[in-house]
Design a protein around this motif. Structure first.
Motif, PDB file in Angstrom:
ATOM      1  N   ASN A 118     -40.731  66.581  28.119  1.00  0.00           N
ATOM      2  CA  ASN A 118     -41.107  66.344  29.510  1.00  0.00           C
ATOM      3  C   ASN A 118     -42.634  66.349  29.561  1.00  0.00           C
ATOM      4  N   LEU A 119     -43.230  65.156  29.619  1.00  0.00           N
ATOM      5  CA  LEU A 119     -44.697  65.026  29.593  1.00  0.00           C
ATOM      6  C   LEU A 119     -45.222  64.986  31.019  1.00  0.00           C
ATOM      7  N   ALA A 120     -45.209  66.138  31.660  1.00  0.00           N
ATOM      8  CA  ALA A 120     -45.644  66.229  33.057  1.00  0.00           C
ATOM      9  C   ALA A 120     -47.088  65.773  33.191  1.00  0.00           C
ATOM     10  N   PRO A 174     -52.586  60.401  46.174  1.00  0.00           N
ATOM     11  CA  PRO A 174     -53.846  60.967  45.674  1.00  0.00           C
ATOM     12  C   PRO A 174     -54.408  62.057  46.565  1.00  0.00           C
ATOM     13  N   GLU A 175     -54.178  61.932  47.892  1.00  0.00           N
ATOM     14  CA  GLU A 175     -54.765  62.915  48.785  1.00  0.00           C
ATOM     15  C   GLU A 175     -54.101  64.287  48.645  1.00  0.00           C
ATOM     16  N   GLU A 176     -52.949  64.348  47.956  1.00  0.00           N
ATOM     17  CA  GLU A 176     -52.304  65.639  47.752  1.00  0.00           C
ATOM     18  C   GLU A 176     -53.038  66.480  46.713  1.00  0.00           C
ATOM     19  N   HIS A 177     -53.883  65.814  45.907  1.00  0.00           N
ATOM     20  CA  HIS A 177     -54.690  66.533  44.913  1.00  0.00           C
ATOM     21  C   HIS A 177     -53.831  67.407  44.012  1.00  0.00           C
ATOM     22  N   ARG A 178     -52.695  66.874  43.595  1.00  0.00           N
ATOM     23  CA  ARG A 178     -51.838  67.594  42.666  1.00  0.00           C
ATOM     24  C   ARG A 178     -51.450  66.644  41.541  1.00  0.00           C
ATOM     25  N   VAL A 179     -51.240  67.230  40.373  1.00  0.00           N
ATOM     26  CA  VAL A 179     -50.853  66.408  39.228  1.00  0.00           C
ATOM     27  C   VAL A 179     -49.491  65.789  39.507  1.00  0.00           C
ATOM     28  N   GLY A 180     -49.417  64.463  39.550  1.00  0.00           N
ATOM     29  CA  GLY A 180     -48.162  63.774  39.790  1.00  0.00           C
ATOM     30  C   GLY A 180     -47.409  63.504  38.501  1.00  0.00           C
ATOM     31  N   TYR A 181     -46.327  62.753  38.611  1.00  0.00           N
ATOM     32  CA  TYR A 181     -45.517  62.358  37.456  1.00  0.00           C
ATOM     33  C   TYR A 181     -45.013  63.569  36.668  1.00  0.00           C
ATOM     34  N   VAL A 182     -44.693  64.645  37.378  1.00  0.00           N
ATOM     35  CA  VAL A 182     -44.288  65.878  36.680  1.00  0.00           C
ATOM     36  C   VAL A 182     -42.946  65.716  35.976  1.00  0.00           C
ATOM     37  N   ASN A 183     -42.183  64.678  36.306  1.00  0.00           N
ATOM     38  CA  ASN A 183     -40.896  64.473  35.650  1.00  0.00           C
ATOM     39  C   ASN A 183     -40.909  63.287  34.692  1.00  0.00           C
ATOM     40  N   LYS A 225     -45.795  72.976  32.363  1.00  0.00           N
ATOM     41  CA  LYS A 225     -44.748  72.048  32.786  1.00  0.00           C
ATOM     42  C   LYS A 225     -44.421  71.012  31.713  1.00  0.00           C
ATOM     43  N   ILE A 226     -45.116  71.061  30.587  1.00  0.00           N
ATOM     44  CA  ILE A 226     -44.782  70.187  29.460  1.00  0.00           C
ATOM     45  C   ILE A 226     -43.792  70.936  28.581  1.00  0.00           C
ATOM     46  N   THR A 227     -42.569  70.419  28.475  1.00  0.00           N
ATOM     47  CA  THR A 227     -41.481  71.148  27.823  1.00  0.00           C
ATOM     48  C   THR A 227     -40.789  70.274  26.781  1.00  0.00           C
ATOM     49  N   GLY A 235     -26.630  72.804  18.154  1.00  0.00           N
ATOM     50  CA  GLY A 235     -27.426  73.815  18.859  1.00  0.00           C
ATOM     51  C   GLY A 235     -28.295  73.179  19.919  1.00  0.00           C
ATOM     52  N   THR A 236     -27.837  73.234  21.163  1.00  0.00           N
ATOM     53  CA  THR A 236     -28.641  72.651  22.237  1.00  0.00           C
ATOM     54  C   THR A 236     -29.855  73.527  22.515  1.00  0.00           C
ATOM     55  N   VAL A 237     -30.873  72.909  23.067  1.00  0.00           N
ATOM     56  CA  VAL A 237     -32.102  73.622  23.435  1.00  0.00           C
ATOM     57  C   VAL A 237     -32.383  73.341  24.900  1.00  0.00           C
ATOM     58  N   ALA A 238     -32.358  74.385  25.704  1.00  0.00           N
ATOM     59  CA  ALA A 238     -32.748  74.224  27.102  1.00  0.00           C
ATOM     60  C   ALA A 238     -34.251  73.999  27.163  1.00  0.00           C
ATOM     61  N   LYS A 239     -34.745  73.563  28.304  1.00  0.00           N
ATOM     62  CA  LYS A 239     -36.177  73.281  28.436  1.00  0.00           C
ATOM     63  C   LYS A 239     -37.005  74.527  28.138  1.00  0.00           C
ATOM     64  N   VAL A 240     -37.880  74.421  27.162  1.00  0.00           N
ATOM     65  CA  VAL A 240     -38.817  75.497  26.852  1.00  0.00           C
ATOM     66  C   VAL A 240     -40.212  74.898  26.785  1.00  0.00           C
ATOM     67  N   ILE A 241     -41.204  75.719  27.078  1.00  0.00           N
ATOM     68  CA  ILE A 241     -42.589  75.242  27.113  1.00  0.00           C
ATOM     69  C   ILE A 241     -43.060  74.897  25.710  1.00  0.00           C
TER      70      ILE A 241
END
Length: 529
Positions: A118-120, A174-183, A225-227, A235-241
């Motif tokens: 997940n390349l946030a 852009p006016e939200e001033h937050r890193v987008g594309y988190v998913n 947020k990059i997991t 052996g599954t792996v849940a989202k980890v940092i």
């Protein structure tokens, strides 16, 4: 003895030895391994795993499956990766760069199974798929209506192990001033006929020129947020940092990463400081550092400012505008003549290193208004009765303002003066004197003993014959009148000079006594007559 990840730790074993000189008797023995050593089953261990007992002759005995208890099935998401990285290489700017990923699985990963990064914060400039995914992340690969898109990758060897898909995340305004594309996500699929081996490190690179993958904002190092995750059968792996992620852009590096007292806006590359360090809502002067490394000083109503509304004549300012802020401590250093934690009040005069010369108390206007012996002395028309008690009217004369400690005027707690001491009672009543013993701005002067002028009649026939009688006399300041029995203070009975430094009289010729109140016979020469 720790086994190897490549063998799913099936080669791990315990070795139990008898203590020196001890012979183990026949029979059943129970050995418990303390949980403090943090033993756990490997993520690829199965309930059908064969456990073997080996004796000193190396003869082996399989432990029957029925004798292996409390060994649950593999937990979903319980496996793991090590050595995970996202490296940013050759960035041309924040919107176009080469991105490399590295990982080492703790389990074998079979053909067709996926590793998902997940390349946030990242976006694919060449992306042409739909705006949103309509199915699950992995299940969507290659399906109708999916938002994935095959992208070009580079592998370190000629052997082709992977194919990659890009899932574009959701942008933010852009006016939200937050890193987008988190998913935004990179799906790495194991090619047909291939298999990833547990304990082996793998890496691949998203081609820069073919994909134009990059970010619109800076991204901090080791962004949480990059997991990484996987749907591997073994052996599954849940989202980890991801263990390490390179920073993109300068972020708030120029501001000391906000000094631990703020958060970085990675789009504007500025800090939003905590309230006490100049953040939103803080009342602070513009000289404070934008790096959140300086403290805000307390604020008070400014001594000098222009009105900001019909009802606000003194705006709030750090140190009340009467001091400088020690930003290392968040404490005010007041200008000369001002005092208080916010420099909110005038300082009383100091004489010979003592406040009010050591002969008075420094009080504010509000406190003075409630003292019947404070100057100027006032008549009862300045009083009001509240809840059966009589109080001076102050602060616009609102009922109960004094009793309820309501602050109704700006200056009532800001202007302070010396209330001087006196060895005799001061006031307008019977037996009280209209002047205090000590006087002056710093109570630095002392009045001399008082007395009636010995040259005037002791039985007055007109006002003023008895100088110490202040009945009907208007007190200095014009706010009160002496009652019956009230006294005026007459230094040295008007028959000497008062030394106000010592409070002693030097009597004129023919007068004596501490107050020069006694007329003595004068020897003018001539006969006894």
């Amino acid at each position: 003895y720790e086994g190897t990840v490549a063998n799913s730790y099936s080669d791990s074993f315990f070795l139990f030895r008898p203590a020196s000189g001890v012979t183990i008797p026949t029979g059943t023995h129970i050995i418990t391994v303390d949980k403090a050593i943090k033993m756990k089953k490997n993520c690829a261990t199965k309930t059908t795993e064969v456990h073997v007992l080996t004796d000193e002759t190396l003869a082996t005995t399989n432990i029957a499956s029925g004798s292996v208890t409390n060994f649950p099935a593999i937990d979903q998401g319980a496996c793991y990766f090590t050595g995970t990285r996202v490296d940013v290489r050759e960035p041309l700017d924040k919107s176009w760069m080469e991105v490399g990923v590295t990982f080492k699985p703790a389990m074998n990963i079979l053909a067709g199974e996926a590793i998902t990064f997940n390349l946030a914060g990242f976006s694919n400039g060449n992306f042409t798929g739909p705006d949103k995914a309509t199915k699950g992340l992995v299940e969507c690969v290659g399906g109708a209506g999916c938002n994935d898109q095959t992208i070009a990758i580079k592998e370190p060897t000629s052997e082709v192990l992977f194919k990659a898909h890009w899932l574009e995340g959701t942008p933010l305004a852009p006016e939200e001033h937050r890193v987008g594309y988190v998913n935004s996500s990179l799906l790495v699929l194991v090619e047909s006929g291939q298999q990833l081996t547990a304990g082996t490190s793998y890496s691949l690179t998203i081609d820069r020129t073919s994909n134009k993958v990059g970010t619109l904002c800076s991204i901090k190092e080791d962004y949480e947020k990059i997991t990484i995750s996987s749907n591997a059968t073994l052996g599954t792996v849940a989202k980890v940092i991801v263990e390490h992620t390179d920073a993109v852009g300068s972020g708030c590096k120029d501001f000391g990463h906000c000094s631990g007292h703020g958060t970085c806006d990675y789009c504007t590359e500025t800090c939003t400081c905590e309230l006490g360090y100049g953040g939103p809502g803080a009342i602070v002067e513009p000289d404070i550092s934008p790096s959140c490394n300086q403290r805000v000083c307390p604020a008070g109503y400014a001594w000098g400012s222009l009105p900001t509304s019909d009802s606000m004549g003194h705006e709030l300012k750090e140190c009340s505008g009467a001091g400088t802020c020690d930003r290392s401590k968040g404490a005010c250093i007041c200008f000369d003549g001002f005092a208080g934690s916010v420099c909110e009040r005038k300082e009383c005069p100091i004489f010979e290193s003592q406040v009010c010369a050591g002969h008075g108390t420094c009080l504010g206007m509000r406190q003075l208004s409630m003292k019947p012996d404070a100057l100027p002395l006032s008549d009862p028309w300045n009083l009001t009765t509240t809840s059966g008690r009589t109080w001076p009217i102050y602060g616009g004369g609102r009922e109960g303002a004094v009793l309820n400690n309501a602050n109704v005027t700006w200056d009532e707690n800001t202007f302070y003066v010396c209330h001087c001491d006196s060895s005799w009672p001061v006031g307008l009543g019977n037996g009280e004197t209209q002047q205090a013993e000590y006087f002056g701005p710093a109570c630095q002067f002392k009045r001399c003993p008082s007395g009636d002028d010995p040259l005037t009649s002791n039985t007055p026939v007109r006002t003023g014959d008895v100088e110490t009688n202040c009945e009907g006399v208007v007190a200095e300041g014009g706010k009160g009148v002496g009652k019956k029995g009230n006294l005026c203070h007459v230094d040295c009975s008007n028959r000497g000079i008062c030394d106000h430094d010592t409070g002693t009289c030097t009597c004129f010729r023919g007068f004596w006594g501490s107050a020069c109140e006694i007329l003595k016979d004068l020897d003018l020469g001539g006969t006894d007559e």
